[in-house]
Design a protein around this motif. Structure first.
Motif, PDB file in Angstrom:
ATOM      1  N   THR A  26      71.560 -28.351 -10.848  1.00 16.75           N
ATOM      2  CA  THR A  26      70.371 -27.667 -10.358  1.00 16.75           C
ATOM      3  C   THR A  26      69.446 -28.647  -9.649  1.00 16.75           C
ATOM      4  O   THR A  26      68.828 -28.302  -8.650  1.00 16.75           O
ATOM      5  N   HIS A  61      70.556 -29.145  -5.966  1.00 14.32           N
ATOM      6  CA  HIS A  61      70.159 -28.045  -5.087  1.00 14.32           C
ATOM      7  C   HIS A  61      68.660 -28.087  -4.803  1.00 14.32           C
ATOM      8  O   HIS A  61      68.228 -27.824  -3.679  1.00 14.32           O
ATOM      9  N   TYR A  62      67.875 -28.407  -5.798  1.00 16.23           N
ATOM     10  CA  TYR A  62      66.425 -28.452  -5.645  1.00 16.23           C
ATOM     11  C   TYR A  62      66.019 -29.528  -4.631  1.00 16.23           C
ATOM     12  O   TYR A  62      65.256 -29.272  -3.698  1.00 16.23           O
ATOM     13  N   HIS A  97      68.655 -23.024  -1.160  1.00 17.09           N
ATOM     14  CA  HIS A  97      68.882 -23.993  -2.233  1.00 17.09           C
ATOM     15  C   HIS A  97      67.770 -23.938  -3.283  1.00 17.09           C
ATOM     16  O   HIS A  97      68.042 -24.058  -4.481  1.00 17.09           O
ATOM     17  N   ILE A  98      66.543 -23.749  -2.855  1.00 12.00           N
ATOM     18  CA  ILE A  98      65.438 -23.650  -3.816  1.00 12.00           C
ATOM     19  C   ILE A  98      65.592 -22.384  -4.650  1.00 12.00           C
ATOM     20  O   ILE A  98      65.396 -22.401  -5.866  1.00 12.00           O
ATOM     21  N   THR A 154      68.273 -22.751  -7.313  1.00 11.67           N
ATOM     22  CA  THR A 154      67.771 -23.492  -8.468  1.00 11.67           C
ATOM     23  C   THR A 154      66.789 -22.653  -9.282  1.00 11.67           C
ATOM     24  O   THR A 154      66.799 -22.692 -10.510  1.00 11.67           O
ATOM     25  N   ALA A 155      65.961 -21.874  -8.601  1.00 14.19           N
ATOM     26  CA  ALA A 155      64.972 -21.044  -9.300  1.00 14.19           C
ATOM     27  C   ALA A 155      65.647 -20.002 -10.185  1.00 14.19           C
ATOM     28  O   ALA A 155      65.115 -19.644 -11.235  1.00 14.19           O
ATOM     29  N   HIS A 190      64.809 -23.283 -13.553  1.00 12.50           N
ATOM     30  CA  HIS A 190      64.270 -24.624 -13.305  1.00 12.50           C
ATOM     31  C   HIS A 190      62.794 -24.426 -12.962  1.00 12.50           C
ATOM     32  O   HIS A 190      62.464 -23.828 -11.945  1.00 12.50           O
ATOM     33  N   TYR A 218      60.153 -26.173 -11.875  1.00 14.12           N
ATOM     34  CA  TYR A 218      59.584 -26.615 -10.602  1.00 14.12           C
ATOM     35  C   TYR A 218      60.104 -25.776  -9.443  1.00 14.12           C
ATOM     36  O   TYR A 218      59.350 -25.409  -8.538  1.00 14.12           O
ATOM     37  N   ALA A 219      61.393 -25.484  -9.458  1.00 19.06           N
ATOM     38  CA  ALA A 219      61.980 -24.672  -8.385  1.00 19.06           C
ATOM     39  C   ALA A 219      61.440 -23.246  -8.437  1.00 19.06           C
ATOM     40  O   ALA A 219      61.175 -22.643  -7.397  1.00 19.06           O
ATOM     41  N   THR A 220      61.278 -22.717  -9.621  1.00 25.07           N
ATOM     42  CA  THR A 220      60.732 -21.370  -9.771  1.00 25.07           C
ATOM     43  C   THR A 220      59.314 -21.313  -9.225  1.00 25.07           C
ATOM     44  O   THR A 220      58.950 -20.392  -8.493  1.00 25.07           O
ATOM     45  N   TYR A 226      59.521 -21.817  -5.317  1.00 29.17           N
ATOM     46  CA  TYR A 226      60.055 -20.623  -4.665  1.00 29.17           C
ATOM     47  C   TYR A 226      59.031 -19.486  -4.695  1.00 29.17           C
ATOM     48  O   TYR A 226      58.845 -18.786  -3.703  1.00 29.17           O
TER      49      TYR A 226
END
Length: 82
Positions: A22, A25-26, A45-46, A49-50, A54, A56-58, A61
């Motif tokens: 993950t 991808h982030y 990609h974000i 990961t979301a 994840h 930070y990615a959530t 995004y």
């Protein structure tokens, strides 16, 4: 490795996709979105990961969806952070 071959340019972050993590991808999503201005690839990609929760990615995004006025998608991901 197929991601590296498909790209017309190679930059070091592509090597992170050899290991499907993950974090890889982030990082690649942030680079593609901000550094290389490949917005669709970066968001893909974000978002990938979301969907794995994840934090930070959530958060990132969700902010991207809010900025692009995609409120339905934003509410889905903002609810995951609560």
């Amino acid at each position: 490795m197929s991601h590296v071959a498909a790209s017309s340019r190679y930059h070091p972050s592509h090597s992170v996709l050899r290991w499907p993590t993950t974090g890889g991808h982030y990082i690649l999503g942030i680079e593609e979105y901000h550094m290389y201005k490949n917005i669709n690839i970066g968001v893909h990609h974000i978002r990938t990961t979301a969907t794995t929760s994840h934090d930070y990615a959530t958060y990132l995004y969700g902010l991207l969806m809010l900025c692009t006025e995609n409120f339905n998608e934003w509410s889905t991901y903002s609810d995951k952070l609560r």
